[in-house]
Design an enzyme around this catalytic site. Structure first.
Site, PDB file in Angstrom:
ATOM      1  N   ASN A 259      -7.199  -1.922  14.112  1.00 27.65           N
ATOM      2  CA  ASN A 259      -8.631  -2.170  13.896  1.00 27.65           C
ATOM      3  C   ASN A 259      -8.863  -3.454  13.089  1.00 27.65           C
ATOM      4  OD1 ASN A 259      -7.761  -1.436  11.389  1.00 27.65           O
ATOM      5  ND2 ASN A 259      -9.206   0.254  11.104  1.00 27.65           N
TER       6      ASN A 259
ATOM      7  N   HIS B 128      -7.328  -4.250  10.227  1.00 27.46           N
ATOM      8  CA  HIS B 128      -7.146  -4.147   8.775  1.00 27.46           C
ATOM      9  C   HIS B 128      -5.919  -4.933   8.317  1.00 27.46           C
ATOM     10  CE1 HIS B 128      -4.628  -0.154   9.076  1.00 27.46           C
ATOM     11  NE2 HIS B 128      -3.835  -1.185   9.113  1.00 27.46           N
TER      12      HIS B 128
ATOM     13  N   ASP C 221       0.816  -1.209   0.000  1.00 22.97           N
ATOM     14  CA  ASP C 221       0.000   0.000   0.000  1.00 22.97           C
ATOM     15  C   ASP C 221       0.855   1.265   0.000  1.00 22.97           C
ATOM     16  OD1 ASP C 221       0.917  -0.552   2.577  1.00 22.97           O
ATOM     17  OD2 ASP C 221      -1.053  -1.032   3.352  1.00 22.97           O
TER      18      ASP C 221
ATOM     19  N   GLU D 265      -9.759  -1.618   5.172  1.00 22.78           N
ATOM     20  CA  GLU D 265     -10.330  -1.251   6.466  1.00 22.78           C
ATOM     21  C   GLU D 265     -11.611  -2.044   6.735  1.00 22.78           C
ATOM     22  OE1 GLU D 265      -8.455   0.404   8.258  1.00 22.78           O
ATOM     23  OE2 GLU D 265      -7.860   2.370   7.498  1.00 22.78           O
TER      24      GLU D 265
HETATM   25  C1  F6R Z   1       1.337  -1.357   6.081  1.00 19.76           C
HETATM   26  C2  F6R Z   1       0.121  -2.173   6.197  1.00 19.76           C
HETATM   27  C3  F6R Z   1      -0.693  -2.137   7.452  1.00 19.76           C
HETATM   28  C4  F6R Z   1       0.142  -2.410   8.708  1.00 19.76           C
HETATM   29  C5  F6R Z   1      -0.720  -2.351   9.946  1.00 19.76           C
HETATM   30  C6  F6R Z   1       0.066  -2.600  11.216  1.00 19.76           C
HETATM   31  O1  F6R Z   1       1.940  -1.571   4.832  1.00 19.76           O
HETATM   32  O2  F6R Z   1      -0.218  -2.838   5.271  1.00 19.76           O
HETATM   33  O3  F6R Z   1      -1.730  -3.082   7.354  1.00 19.76           O
HETATM   34  O4  F6R Z   1       0.715  -3.689   8.595  1.00 19.76           O
HETATM   35  O5  F6R Z   1      -1.331  -1.094  10.025  1.00 19.76           O
HETATM   36  O6  F6R Z   1       0.913  -1.529  11.444  1.00 19.76           O
HETATM   37  P1  F6R Z   1       1.938  -1.577  12.673  1.00 19.76           P
HETATM   38  O7  F6R Z   1       2.928  -2.636  12.335  1.00 19.76           O
HETATM   39  O8  F6R Z   1       2.563  -0.206  12.666  1.00 19.76           O
HETATM   40  O9  F6R Z   1       1.155  -1.890  13.896  1.00 19.76           O
END
Ligand code: F6R
Length: 242
Positions: free
Chosen positions: A136, A138, A67, A143
């Site tokens: 959350n 995702h 992403d 989301e």
């Molecule tokens: C980022 C992504 C997100 C993160 C998720 C967890 O490329 O795809 O899904 O993996 O938001 O983020 P952290 O590791 O910062 O808790």
């Protein structure tokens, strides 16, 4: 799902990096799907270390990141592209033309999403997709909501996601873009192998529901239950409710 629980976050990172290096050894042209965020930082550090020690060769590997923020140039310090430069690309022998990224500053974002899908297809799909999980639930930037989209698409970021990414934009949530581009759930689930990584108590509830709860668009990670080769790499805190 295959669940692997490690004592410390450092143990998770070491095991993950070793898994990537071991996958690259017999298949140097492996197509890797990569996440950003706080969780994989230690894994990337470990991959840099393995590379420096001659134990991880990226010279024929191919990467696709999950992403990117919309409206953000690849050179912007808050972009996921810059994150990857810092944590991996700048320190290993991955050829530039084998790095694939969504361009959040593309003039036509819908066309950019279509281009990305075609590139993934052109490489025969993703072999090993590594995933984090949002606070959350995702996956990528898919989301939770009424519905999930299958292919790479534009998303409106949840407030909690913008809060969690504020550090990339000077600690100011208001500066975090409201939109992003993300691989879709179908794109992710088409990968031949998936590894979901989670560390820390904050992720424990979602990890428990991801494994034991219903498959629901309210928890995108729950769709991993439908995959034939999904591994979870957890530290003790993230696995606390299992
Ligand atoms: C980022 C992504 C997100 C993160 C998720 C967890 O490329 O795809 O899904 O993996 O938001 O983020 P952290 O590791 O910062 O808790």
């Amino acid at each position: 799902m295959h669940i692997h629980i490690f004592d410390t976050p450092g143990d998770v990172a070491a095991a993950l990096a070793r898994r990537v290096a071991d996958a690259l050894a017999p298949r140097p042209d492996l197509v890797l799907g990569l996440p950003t965020g706080r969780t994989p930082i230690a894994m990337y550090a470990e991959l840099r270390r393995l590379h420096a020690a001659g134990e991880a060769d990226f010279s024929h590997a191919v990467t696709f990141n999950l992403d990117e923020f919309a409206g953000v140039e690849p050179a912007h310090p808050g972009s996921f592209r810059q994150y990857m430069e810092t944590h991996l690309f700048g320190a290993v022998n991955l050829p530039r033309d084998r790095i694939h990224f969504l361009d959040g500053a593309a003039p036509d974002l819908d066309a950019e999403c279509r281009r990305y899908e075609q590139e993934i297809e052109a490489y025969g799909g993703i072999d090993l997709q590594i995933l984090g999980i949002g606070a959350n639930g995702h996956i990528g930037f898919n989301e939770p909501g009424e519905q999930l989209l299958a292919r790479t698409h534009r998303v409106t970021l949840a407030d909690s996601t913008r809060r969690d990414n504020a550090a990339l934009f000077g600690g100011d949530q208001a500066r975090v873009p409201r939109e992003a581009l993300s691989m879709g759930m179908g794109t992710i689930l088409k990968a031949r192998a998936l590894i979901l990584v989670a560390m820390g108590e904050r992720k424990a509830t979602w990890i428990e529901r991801t494994i034991n709860g219903p498959v629901t668009t309210r928890l995108p990670a729950s769709f991993l239950q439908l995959h034939r080769r999904a591994d979870l790499y957890l530290d003790r805190d993230a696995a606390r409710l299992l």
